[in-house]
Design an enzyme around this catalytic site. Structure first.
Site, mmCIF file in Angstrom:
data_model
loop_
_atom_site.group_PDB
_atom_site.id
_atom_site.type_symbol
_atom_site.label_atom_id
_atom_site.label_comp_id
_atom_site.label_asym_id
_atom_site.label_seq_id
_atom_site.Cartn_x
_atom_site.Cartn_y
_atom_site.Cartn_z
ATOM 1 N N HIS A 25 59.740 42.359 40.161
ATOM 2 C CA HIS A 25 59.720 43.791 39.839
ATOM 3 C C HIS A 25 59.091 44.074 38.468
ATOM 4 C CE1 HIS A 25 63.352 44.508 42.752
ATOM 5 N NE2 HIS A 25 62.221 44.246 43.375
ATOM 6 N N SER A 27 60.889 42.042 47.124
ATOM 7 C CA SER A 27 61.501 40.729 47.328
ATOM 8 C C SER A 27 62.270 40.784 48.643
ATOM 9 C CB SER A 27 62.430 40.384 46.162
ATOM 10 O OG SER A 27 63.507 41.283 46.102
ATOM 11 N N GLU A 68 74.263 38.811 42.785
ATOM 12 C CA GLU A 68 73.663 38.989 44.111
ATOM 13 C C GLU A 68 72.623 37.894 44.343
ATOM 14 O OE1 GLU A 68 72.121 43.007 44.518
ATOM 15 O OE2 GLU A 68 70.511 42.293 45.816
ATOM 16 N N LYS A 124 73.580 50.752 44.216
ATOM 17 C CA LYS A 124 72.581 50.152 43.323
ATOM 18 C C LYS A 124 71.299 50.940 43.521
ATOM 19 C CE LYS A 124 70.066 46.167 44.110
ATOM 20 N NZ LYS A 124 69.651 44.759 44.035
ATOM 21 N N HIS A 151 69.041 50.996 47.169
ATOM 22 C CA HIS A 151 67.642 51.456 47.258
ATOM 23 C C HIS A 151 66.731 50.261 47.542
ATOM 24 C CE1 HIS A 151 66.743 50.300 42.789
ATOM 25 N NE2 HIS A 151 67.457 49.390 43.415
ATOM 26 N N ARG A 152 65.411 50.488 47.574
ATOM 27 C CA ARG A 152 64.429 49.408 47.575
ATOM 28 C C ARG A 152 63.543 49.583 46.337
ATOM 29 N NH1 ARG A 152 64.558 45.955 52.198
ATOM 30 N NH2 ARG A 152 63.803 44.605 50.526
ATOM 31 N N SER A 153 62.837 48.520 45.979
ATOM 32 C CA SER A 153 61.991 48.654 44.783
ATOM 33 C C SER A 153 60.889 49.696 45.020
ATOM 34 C CB SER A 153 61.419 47.310 44.364
ATOM 35 O OG SER A 153 60.809 46.662 45.442
ATOM 36 N N ASP A 164 71.163 40.532 39.887
ATOM 37 C CA ASP A 164 70.566 40.169 41.180
ATOM 38 C C ASP A 164 69.507 39.121 40.868
ATOM 39 O OD1 ASP A 164 69.421 39.798 43.616
ATOM 40 O OD2 ASP A 164 68.614 41.831 43.831
ATOM 41 N N GLU A 215 61.981 49.401 39.030
ATOM 42 C CA GLU A 215 63.238 50.101 39.284
ATOM 43 C C GLU A 215 63.734 50.868 38.054
ATOM 44 O OE1 GLU A 215 65.865 47.293 41.234
ATOM 45 O OE2 GLU A 215 64.658 47.444 43.048
ATOM 46 N N ASP A 255 72.400 39.768 49.879
ATOM 47 C CA ASP A 255 71.358 40.763 50.202
ATOM 48 C C ASP A 255 70.383 40.136 51.199
ATOM 49 O OD1 ASP A 255 69.242 42.534 50.250
ATOM 50 O OD2 ASP A 255 68.568 42.135 48.212
ATOM 51 N N GLN A 273 65.826 38.691 38.611
ATOM 52 C CA GLN A 273 65.126 39.934 38.958
ATOM 53 C C GLN A 273 65.772 41.190 38.359
ATOM 54 O OE1 GLN A 273 63.606 40.585 43.187
ATOM 55 N NE2 GLN A 273 65.297 42.025 43.166
ATOM 56 N N GLU A 274 67.123 41.242 38.376
ATOM 57 C CA GLU A 274 67.788 42.475 37.956
ATOM 58 C C GLU A 274 68.980 42.187 37.043
ATOM 59 O OE1 GLU A 274 68.701 44.729 41.532
ATOM 60 O OE2 GLU A 274 66.764 44.137 42.389
ATOM 61 N N LYS A 293 71.050 47.844 53.005
ATOM 62 C CA LYS A 293 69.762 48.534 52.911
ATOM 63 C C LYS A 293 69.367 48.929 54.331
ATOM 64 C CE LYS A 293 67.858 45.695 49.139
ATOM 65 N NZ LYS A 293 67.172 44.393 48.915
HETATM 66 C C1 2PG Z 1 66.840 43.805 45.898
HETATM 67 C C2 2PG Z 1 65.938 45.011 46.018
HETATM 68 C C3 2PG Z 1 66.435 46.270 45.427
HETATM 69 P P1 2PG Z 1 63.499 44.863 46.835
HETATM 70 O O1 2PG Z 1 66.378 42.661 45.903
HETATM 71 O O2 2PG Z 1 68.042 43.959 45.890
HETATM 72 O O3 2PG Z 1 66.775 46.180 44.081
HETATM 73 O O4 2PG Z 1 64.622 44.735 45.697
HETATM 74 O O5 2PG Z 1 63.580 46.249 47.360
HETATM 75 O O6 2PG Z 1 62.205 44.547 46.148
HETATM 76 O O7 2PG Z 1 63.846 43.854 47.887
HETATM 77 MG MG MG Z 2 68.563 41.847 46.063
#
Ligand code: 2PG
Ligand code: MG
Length: 417
Positions: free
Chosen positions: A153, A41, A282, A384, A361-363, A240, A203, A308, A161-162, A333
């Site tokens: 994800h 994302s 987020e 995270k 991190h990233r997914s 998130d 994740e 983000d 998403q999270e 990130k």
């Molecule tokens: C987010 C990230 C990490 P993605 O949106 O915060 O959890 O996802 O790496 O897919 O952008």
């Molecule tokens: Mg995010």
């Protein structure tokens, strides 16, 4: 002076099984490696990830990025002082010369930049977290553990998403891990009892076939209680939303499949915050919806509001957000911006203006644990990095446990706001 004597790159694979780049930097016989992570994302203002667009790897291979490291970057940083990160990063930035690092690719640049940082620490014989700008009083970050995965994800249809937990009660990192462990294990039992799948998403959080945010939140509240903790006090629920993915023509489909106005979406959030004692959200809105962000910040009181995709670890966007009063926290990130130096600039500025910094991190991630060191080395109070599941996620937590043991401190957690 320890000089760079060789730089090589290779194609390896990330946690989704997609190709990614690993670069290795040498000073004589000593070397360090770094693997670039990759998002699903992504924000449209992120630095550019170079991929080949060939059929064999479904467009995902990174041979061009590898060529750029082996044939272009390596020549320019040869003989440079490994400890002069700023100089090396500025050479990389200039060599690329574009706004979003489209020429060389942020993946090629970042993998070299991180490998340089790691090698500098190795040659100085100091732990990596001690090779940032904080020189003493190191603390451990609170984990934001993503225990239910939705959005892009997972393929369960969950809008958000999270769904994360943060063990606010913990006074040490080991205690934080033990709290999260109990809640995750109880959540697994609860999901199983409901005859739902305990399979996990990208994740490491569970991805049961539920498509209603409140059903997911109720499962988490139940598992917190079953573990003997108080939601909103010992443990906080954090989200998130990845608002970019739920936006269409000025409207959002956050709370159900229906697209509704920003005002209604905010009201929906306020209800969720109250009912589930949510402490952090987020990306509640899309990356260009600055007014929605500032409206929400005004109305959401003590909430930690995290940008983000809004900021993409970019100093200019963070400054804009600060002036606009968009949020009070930023997700960091490194691959959104492309070098260690630029990442540190953003963290320093965020901390100066009183924003919480959350390293992420990233997914699509790997066994590389650089972000654990970055979190401690910049005194960021949260990290995270997924659930307590899947080795690429657990590796980051395990590295933090090793750092905790080295620090020998009793109350070792960074302060939450
Ligand atoms: C987010 C990230 C990490 P993605 O949106 O915060 O959890 O996802 O790496 O897919 O952008
Ligand atoms: Mg995010």
């Amino acid at each position: 002076m320890s000089k760079v004597t060789k730089v090589i790159a290779r194609q390896v694979f990330d946690s989704r099984g997609f190709p990614t780049i690993e670069s290795e930097v040498f000073c004589g016989k000593i070397s360090s490696k770094a693997i670039c992570p990759s998002g699903a994302s992504t924000g449209s203002f992120e630095a550019y990830e170079k991929r080949d667009n060939n059929k064999k790897y479904l467009g995902k291979s990174v041979f061009k990025a590898i060529y750029n490291v082996n044939k272009i970057i390596s020549k320019k940083i040869l003989n440079k002082d490994i400890h002069n990160q700023e100089l090396i990063d500025s050479i990389l930035i200039k060599l690329d010369g574009t706004k979003h690092k489209t020429k060389l690719g942020a993946n090629s640049i970042l993998s070299v930049s991180i490998a340089v940082k790691k090698l500098s620490a190795k040659i100085k014989n100091v732990p990596l977290y001690k090779n940032f700008y904080i020189k003493k009083n190191f603390n451990l970050p609170y984990p934001l553990m993503n225990i239910i995965n939705g959005g892009v994800h997972a393929n369960n249809g969950l809008r958000i998403q999270e769904f994360m937990i943060r063990p606010d009660k913990a006074r040490t990192f080991s205690e934080a891990m033990s709290i999260c462990f109990s809640i995750i294990q109880n959540l697994k039992k609860i999901i199983k009892d409901r005859k739902l799948s305990t399979a996990v998403g990208d994740e490491g959080g569970f991805a049961p076939m539920i498509n209603n945010n409140e059903v997911a939140l109720n499962l988490i509240v139940k598992s917190i209680k079953k573990s003997g903790f108080v939601n909103g006090k010992d443990v906080s629920i954090c989200l998130d939303v990845a608002g970019n993915e739920l936006y269409k023509k000025g409207k959002y489909s956050i709370h159900s499949k229906d697209y509704i106005s920003i005002k209604k979406s905010i009201n929906g959030y306020l209800k969720l915050i109250k009912k589930y004692k949510i402490k952090s959200i987020e990306d509640p809105f899309a990356e260009n919806d600055w007014n929605a962000w500032s409206d929400f910040l005004k109305k959401s009181q003590d909430l930690q509001l995290v940008g983000d995709d809004l900021y993409v670890t970019n100093l200019q966007r963070l400054k804009k957000g600060f002036l606009n009063k968009s949020s009070n926290a930023i997700l960091i990130k490194p691959n959104q911006i492309g070098t260690v130096t630029e990442t540190l600039e953003v963290i320093k500025f965020a901390q100066k203006i009183g924003y919480q910094t959350i390293i992420s991190h990233r997914s699509g991630d790997s066994e590389d644990t650089f972000i654990s060191e970055l979190a401690v080395g910049t005194n960021s109070n949260q990290i995270k990095t997924g659930s307590l599941c899947r080795s690429e996620r657990v590796a980051k937590y395990n590295q933090l446990l090793r750092i905790e043991q080295q620090l020998l401190k009793k109350n070792n957690m960074a302060k939450l706001k």
